[in-house]
Design an enzyme around this catalytic site. Structure first.
Site, PDB file in Angstrom:
ATOM      1  N   ASP A 116      51.750  68.545 -47.543  1.00  0.00           N
ATOM      2  CA  ASP A 116      52.135  69.326 -48.717  1.00  0.00           C
ATOM      3  C   ASP A 116      53.338  70.228 -48.392  1.00  0.00           C
ATOM      4  O   ASP A 116      53.599  70.523 -47.228  1.00  0.00           O
ATOM      5  CB  ASP A 116      50.924  70.189 -49.099  1.00  0.00           C
ATOM      6  CG  ASP A 116      51.158  71.006 -50.347  1.00  0.00           C
ATOM      7  OD1 ASP A 116      51.893  70.545 -51.238  1.00  0.00           O
ATOM      8  OD2 ASP A 116      50.601  72.120 -50.430  1.00  0.00           O
ATOM      9  N   ASP A 170      54.511  73.479 -50.583  1.00  0.00           N
ATOM     10  CA  ASP A 170      54.251  74.902 -50.842  1.00  0.00           C
ATOM     11  C   ASP A 170      52.982  75.376 -50.153  1.00  0.00           C
ATOM     12  O   ASP A 170      51.904  74.833 -50.378  1.00  0.00           O
ATOM     13  CB  ASP A 170      54.119  75.150 -52.352  1.00  0.00           C
ATOM     14  CG  ASP A 170      55.389  74.743 -53.079  1.00  0.00           C
ATOM     15  OD1 ASP A 170      56.457  74.756 -52.454  1.00  0.00           O
ATOM     16  OD2 ASP A 170      55.291  74.398 -54.275  1.00  0.00           O
TER      17      ASP A 170
END
Lengths: 179, 179
Positions: free
Chosen positions: A8, A10
């Site tokens: 991922d 963020d």
């Protein structure tokens, strides 16, 4: 065939939490710490309702995110063993798409465009591992999960937790040594 | 759980071939037909070397693509039965990202941002079906494939071919009736 990892952006390779703290200090003069935010969510993060969302929707927010401590070195290290994909749920904020891509090109230039995925719902992502901070992504994932520590997941304990990138490398190195 | 379908954009719901023909006529005065392009690839499409790539890199190319005949109605129909994802290998042309998203919002406004994926390599996409015109995407896919007819795949015969959206619906309706 090499095993694959979906990583991922963020809260995992991009330090959104630090950016929130920096921008809050810039606009309101108060310096909170990461400990102050622990256990909160995007709605309750700051006394001002909706502020986190307003920050996220500001032009430049995603482009100027600080890199998470240790992320560059760790991702490079993982790429020696795994097929690494950067998988970001970017579609909710369409304006973030070009900023996120530019951010990756600046901070992770060694990641090919072939290995970048911007999606909405991550349930169609099929990799062996997923490193993510959001339960909504981890809970529906069919492979092995590593939950990257974030203010909004401190009370969750049904995924292997990594508090930082060193711990991610440790967890994955143990995985490999037992096979 | 509903079965899922990954549907490609370019050459499947967006008529790239028609745009190539239109732009060639606009710039060179000659009107080729889809039959003229059959069997060619992006490098040999027009007498002028590299022209298809130049078109694709022009601002506005993706935003102004005509919708493939029957695509809107067919996708709506499929959404009654399947979880439909639009999966586009958009990362090769970063400038196309905002245009592709805007194009979807204009022409397929009924598709949620949750169901849109922009990626490079599609090998990490995990759906039950994939509808795509490119062998590089179909050949590595683990589920069932439907090859949407395009000038560059006319000689391939190792995937179920659909010449148009009516044929896609027919193929999928036979799939369901045999279960």
């Amino acid at each position: 065939m090499r095993k694959s990892i979906a990583i991922d952006m963020d809260g995992v390779i991009a330090d959104v939490e630090q950016q929130f703290l920096d921008w809050y200090q810039r606009d309101y003069g108060t310096l909170f710490t990461k400990d102050d935010l622990a256990g909160k969510n995007d709605d309750t993060l700051f006394p001002e309702a909706g502020l986190a969302r307003r920050f996220v929707l500001s032009p430049g927010f995603f482009l100027s995110l600080p890199v998470m401590d240790g992320a560059v070195e760790a991702v490079k290290k993982l790429m020696e063993t795994y097929e690494v994909y950067i998988v970001s749920a970017a579609m909710e904020f369409p304006l973030s798409l070009p900023e996120k891509l530019e951010w990756l090109n600046i901070n992770f230039p060694f990641i090919s465009w072939r290995n970048i995925v911007f999606c909405g719902d991550k349930s169609i992502i099929n990799t062996d591992y997923m490193i993510d901070d959001h339960l909504k992504n981890l809970d529906n994932f069919k492979g092995k999960t590593i939950m990257f520590h974030a203010y909004h997941n401190v009370s969750a304990n049904h995924h292997v937790r990594a508090n930082n990138w060193d711990e991610v490398l440790n967890i994955l190195s143990k995985e490999n040594s037992t096979k």
